[in-house]
Motif scaffolding. Structure first.
Motif, PDB file in Angstrom:
ATOM      1  N   MET A  95      86.105  33.223  66.341  1.00 14.07           N
ATOM      2  CA  MET A  95      85.890  31.802  66.615  1.00 14.07           C
ATOM      3  C   MET A  95      85.999  31.005  65.326  1.00 14.07           C
ATOM      4  SD  MET A  95      85.300  31.684  69.880  1.00 14.07           S
ATOM      5  CE  MET A  95      84.710  29.992  70.030  1.00 14.07           C
ATOM      6  N   GLY A  96      86.320  29.748  65.486  1.00 12.82           N
ATOM      7  CA  GLY A  96      86.444  28.936  64.282  1.00 12.82           C
ATOM      8  C   GLY A  96      86.214  27.466  64.554  1.00 12.82           C
ATOM      9  N   TRP A  97      85.970  26.746  63.472  1.00 12.51           N
ATOM     10  CA  TRP A  97      85.839  25.291  63.500  1.00 12.51           C
ATOM     11  C   TRP A  97      86.992  24.688  62.684  1.00 12.51           C
ATOM     12  CZ3 TRP A  97      82.626  22.755  66.614  1.00 12.51           C
ATOM     13  CH2 TRP A  97      81.492  23.421  67.096  1.00 12.51           C
ATOM     14  N   PHE A  98      87.592  23.678  63.250  1.00 13.56           N
ATOM     15  CA  PHE A  98      88.652  22.924  62.598  1.00 13.56           C
ATOM     16  C   PHE A  98      88.289  21.451  62.663  1.00 13.56           C
ATOM     17  CE2 PHE A  98      91.982  26.150  62.095  1.00 13.56           C
ATOM     18  CZ  PHE A  98      91.422  27.182  62.838  1.00 13.56           C
ATOM     19  N   ARG A  99      88.912  20.672  61.797  1.00 12.00           N
ATOM     20  CA  ARG A  99      88.670  19.236  61.854  1.00 12.00           C
ATOM     21  C   ARG A  99      89.972  18.485  61.596  1.00 12.00           C
ATOM     22  NH1 ARG A  99      84.802  18.548  56.460  1.00 12.00           N
ATOM     23  NH2 ARG A  99      86.414  18.930  54.882  1.00 12.00           N
ATOM     24  N   GLN A 100      90.001  17.274  62.113  1.00 12.03           N
ATOM     25  CA  GLN A 100      91.214  16.469  61.957  1.00 12.03           C
ATOM     26  C   GLN A 100      90.865  14.998  61.872  1.00 12.03           C
ATOM     27  OE1 GLN A 100      94.226  17.039  64.992  1.00 12.03           O
ATOM     28  NE2 GLN A 100      95.833  16.519  63.541  1.00 12.03           N
ATOM     29  N   VAL A 101      91.511  14.349  60.934  1.00  9.34           N
ATOM     30  CA  VAL A 101      91.421  12.912  60.774  1.00  9.34           C
ATOM     31  C   VAL A 101      92.739  12.323  61.245  1.00  9.34           C
ATOM     32  CG1 VAL A 101      91.178  11.047  59.097  1.00  9.34           C
ATOM     33  CG2 VAL A 101      89.843  13.147  58.822  1.00  9.34           C
ATOM     34  N   GLU A 138      96.881  16.378  58.901  1.00 14.36           N
ATOM     35  CA  GLU A 138      96.961  17.666  59.577  1.00 14.36           C
ATOM     36  C   GLU A 138      95.564  18.219  59.866  1.00 14.36           C
ATOM     37  OE1 GLU A 138     101.189  19.448  57.869  1.00 14.36           O
ATOM     38  OE2 GLU A 138      99.327  20.573  57.646  1.00 14.36           O
ATOM     39  N   ARG A 139      95.513  19.019  60.909  1.00 18.33           N
ATOM     40  CA  ARG A 139      94.262  19.696  61.224  1.00 18.33           C
ATOM     41  C   ARG A 139      93.921  20.686  60.116  1.00 18.33           C
ATOM     42  NH1 ARG A 139      94.821  21.899  66.835  1.00 18.33           N
ATOM     43  NH2 ARG A 139      96.176  23.410  65.774  1.00 18.33           N
ATOM     44  N   GLU A 140      92.658  20.743  59.763  1.00 22.49           N
ATOM     45  CA  GLU A 140      92.187  21.585  58.664  1.00 22.49           C
ATOM     46  C   GLU A 140      91.219  22.639  59.196  1.00 22.49           C
ATOM     47  OE1 GLU A 140      89.551  21.032  54.536  1.00 22.49           O
ATOM     48  OE2 GLU A 140      89.477  19.530  56.117  1.00 22.49           O
ATOM     49  N   GLY A 141      91.422  23.873  58.781  1.00 24.94           N
ATOM     50  CA  GLY A 141      90.467  24.918  59.107  1.00 24.94           C
ATOM     51  C   GLY A 141      89.218  24.767  58.274  1.00 24.94           C
ATOM     52  N   VAL A 142      88.079  24.719  58.907  1.00 26.21           N
ATOM     53  CA  VAL A 142      86.809  24.540  58.211  1.00 26.21           C
ATOM     54  C   VAL A 142      86.134  25.887  57.969  1.00 26.21           C
ATOM     55  CG1 VAL A 142      84.508  23.533  58.373  1.00 26.21           C
ATOM     56  CG2 VAL A 142      86.502  22.236  59.173  1.00 26.21           C
ATOM     57  N   SER A 143      86.013  26.664  59.031  1.00 29.75           N
ATOM     58  CA  SER A 143      85.333  27.951  58.917  1.00 29.75           C
ATOM     59  C   SER A 143      85.676  28.804  60.121  1.00 29.75           C
ATOM     60  CB  SER A 143      83.819  27.739  58.839  1.00 29.75           C
ATOM     61  OG  SER A 143      83.142  28.970  58.685  1.00 29.75           O
ATOM     62  N   CYS A 144      85.745  30.119  59.902  1.00 27.80           N
ATOM     63  CA  CYS A 144      86.033  31.053  60.979  1.00 27.80           C
ATOM     64  C   CYS A 144      85.123  32.259  60.871  1.00 27.80           C
ATOM     65  CB  CYS A 144      87.496  31.497  60.944  1.00 27.80           C
ATOM     66  SG  CYS A 144      88.668  30.144  61.185  1.00 27.80           S
ATOM     67  N   ILE A 145      84.855  32.876  62.017  1.00 21.42           N
ATOM     68  CA  ILE A 145      83.920  34.000  62.056  1.00 21.42           C
ATOM     69  C   ILE A 145      84.452  35.052  63.017  1.00 21.42           C
ATOM     70  CG2 ILE A 145      82.551  32.838  63.861  1.00 21.42           C
ATOM     71  CD1 ILE A 145      80.031  34.077  62.579  1.00 21.42           C
ATOM     72  N   SER A 205      89.502  36.566  62.711  1.00 21.94           N
ATOM     73  CA  SER A 205      89.050  35.348  62.046  1.00 21.94           C
ATOM     74  C   SER A 205      90.006  34.995  60.906  1.00 21.94           C
ATOM     75  CB  SER A 205      87.626  35.512  61.534  1.00 21.94           C
ATOM     76  OG  SER A 205      87.504  36.671  60.738  1.00 21.94           O
ATOM     77  N   ALA A 206      90.524  36.002  60.224  1.00 19.30           N
ATOM     78  CA  ALA A 206      91.475  35.743  59.148  1.00 19.30           C
ATOM     79  C   ALA A 206      92.729  35.076  59.691  1.00 19.30           C
ATOM     80  CB  ALA A 206      91.839  37.039  58.428  1.00 19.30           C
ATOM     81  N   HIS A 207      93.221  35.602  60.811  1.00 21.39           N
ATOM     82  CA  HIS A 207      94.406  35.003  61.438  1.00 21.39           C
ATOM     83  C   HIS A 207      94.122  33.583  61.885  1.00 21.39           C
ATOM     84  CE1 HIS A 207      96.867  34.080  65.051  1.00 21.39           C
ATOM     85  NE2 HIS A 207      97.842  34.512  64.262  1.00 21.39           N
ATOM     86  N   LEU A 208      92.968  33.390  62.472  1.00 18.97           N
ATOM     87  CA  LEU A 208      92.620  32.073  62.994  1.00 18.97           C
ATOM     88  C   LEU A 208      92.597  31.035  61.879  1.00 18.97           C
ATOM     89  CD1 LEU A 208      91.691  30.247  65.296  1.00 18.97           C
ATOM     90  CD2 LEU A 208      89.361  31.094  64.930  1.00 18.97           C
ATOM     91  N   CYS A 209      91.905  31.336  60.799  1.00 18.30           N
ATOM     92  CA  CYS A 209      91.774  30.359  59.731  1.00 18.30           C
ATOM     93  C   CYS A 209      93.062  30.191  58.930  1.00 18.30           C
ATOM     94  CB  CYS A 209      90.627  30.748  58.794  1.00 18.30           C
ATOM     95  SG  CYS A 209      89.102  29.816  59.132  1.00 18.30           S
ATOM     96  N   SER A 210      93.842  31.258  58.799  1.00 15.95           N
ATOM     97  CA  SER A 210      95.053  31.155  57.976  1.00 15.95           C
ATOM     98  C   SER A 210      96.210  30.519  58.737  1.00 15.95           C
ATOM     99  CB  SER A 210      95.477  32.527  57.466  1.00 15.95           C
ATOM    100  OG  SER A 210      95.808  33.376  58.549  1.00 15.95           O
ATOM    101  N   SER A 211      96.297  30.776  60.026  1.00 18.16           N
ATOM    102  CA  SER A 211      97.429  30.270  60.807  1.00 18.16           C
ATOM    103  C   SER A 211      97.129  28.941  61.494  1.00 18.16           C
ATOM    104  CB  SER A 211      97.841  31.293  61.859  1.00 18.16           C
ATOM    105  OG  SER A 211      96.869  31.375  62.891  1.00 18.16           O
ATOM    106  N   ALA A 218      82.930  39.097  59.222  1.00 12.79           N
ATOM    107  CA  ALA A 218      83.995  38.474  58.428  1.00 12.79           C
ATOM    108  C   ALA A 218      83.911  36.970  58.642  1.00 12.79           C
ATOM    109  CB  ALA A 218      85.366  38.997  58.816  1.00 12.79           C
ATOM    110  N   ILE A 219      83.626  36.254  57.579  1.00 12.53           N
ATOM    111  CA  ILE A 219      83.448  34.800  57.662  1.00 12.53           C
ATOM    112  C   ILE A 219      84.278  34.144  56.566  1.00 12.53           C
ATOM    113  CG2 ILE A 219      81.787  32.929  57.310  1.00 12.53           C
ATOM    114  CD1 ILE A 219      79.679  34.649  58.663  1.00 12.53           C
ATOM    115  N   TYR A 220      84.919  33.049  56.927  1.00 16.10           N
ATOM    116  CA  TYR A 220      85.758  32.310  55.992  1.00 16.10           C
ATOM    117  C   TYR A 220      85.335  30.843  55.983  1.00 16.10           C
ATOM    118  CZ  TYR A 220      88.531  36.512  56.471  1.00 16.10           C
ATOM    119  OH  TYR A 220      88.940  37.828  56.491  1.00 16.10           O
ATOM    120  N   TYR A 221      85.401  30.247  54.809  1.00 18.30           N
ATOM    121  CA  TYR A 221      85.107  28.827  54.666  1.00 18.30           C
ATOM    122  C   TYR A 221      86.211  28.169  53.848  1.00 18.30           C
ATOM    123  CZ  TYR A 221      80.288  29.831  56.086  1.00 18.30           C
ATOM    124  OH  TYR A 221      79.166  30.220  56.779  1.00 18.30           O
ATOM    125  N   ALA A 222      86.538  26.949  54.221  1.00 21.75           N
ATOM    126  CA  ALA A 222      87.386  26.150  53.356  1.00 21.75           C
ATOM    127  C   ALA A 222      86.618  25.843  52.069  1.00 21.75           C
ATOM    128  CB  ALA A 222      87.761  24.846  54.058  1.00 21.75           C
TER     129      ALA A 222
END
Length: 125
Positions: A34-40, A44-51, A103-109, A57-61
């Motif tokens: 799962m992940g959180w993204f944000r967009q203004v 472009e949509r930005e990956g914020v964090s994925c788990i 989660s790595a795929h989600l946040c990177s792609s 395995a957790i990733y943060y911008a």
């Protein structure tokens, strides 16, 4: 029918905190990263964090490291994003996403099997 429903967005002053939630239905929640993204608007949509499904395995911008914390409760089919020390630069529509790969795929792609409709976070200065 799969649904991801975000909540918790609000107007908050700079320095404040919010906790976003994303409740999933229609899927086996712990099969998915799962992940959180944000967009203004206009950006472009930005990956914020994925788990990962197990939360090991957790990733943060870089822009949110040390301020935001992602977590999940697989028993409740719910994803969370605790956001502290908010700044006006965090103002955006926040979306949750579910991905079968990792989660790595989600946040990177930035691609996912499912997306929510979004919840608006506005931080005033």
């Amino acid at each position: 029918q799969v649904q991801l429903v975000e909540s918790g967005g609000d107007l908050v002053q700079a320095g404040g905190s919010l906790r976003l939630s994303c409740t999933a239905s229609g899927l086996t929640f712990d099969d998915y990263a799962m992940g959180w993204f944000r967009q203004v608007p206009g950006k472009e949509r930005e990956g914020v964090s994925c788990i990962s499904w197990s939360a090991n395995a957790i990733y943060y911008a870089d822009s949110v490291k040390g301020r935001f914390t992602i977590s999940r409760d697989n028993a409740k089919n719910t994803l969370y994003l605790q956001m502290n020390s908010l700044s006006p630069e965090d103002t955006a529509m926040y979306y949750c996403a579910a991905d079968l790969i990792s989660s790595a795929h989600l946040c990177s792609s930035g691609t996912a099997n499912y997306w929510g409709q979004g919840t608006q976070v506005t931080v005033s200065s």
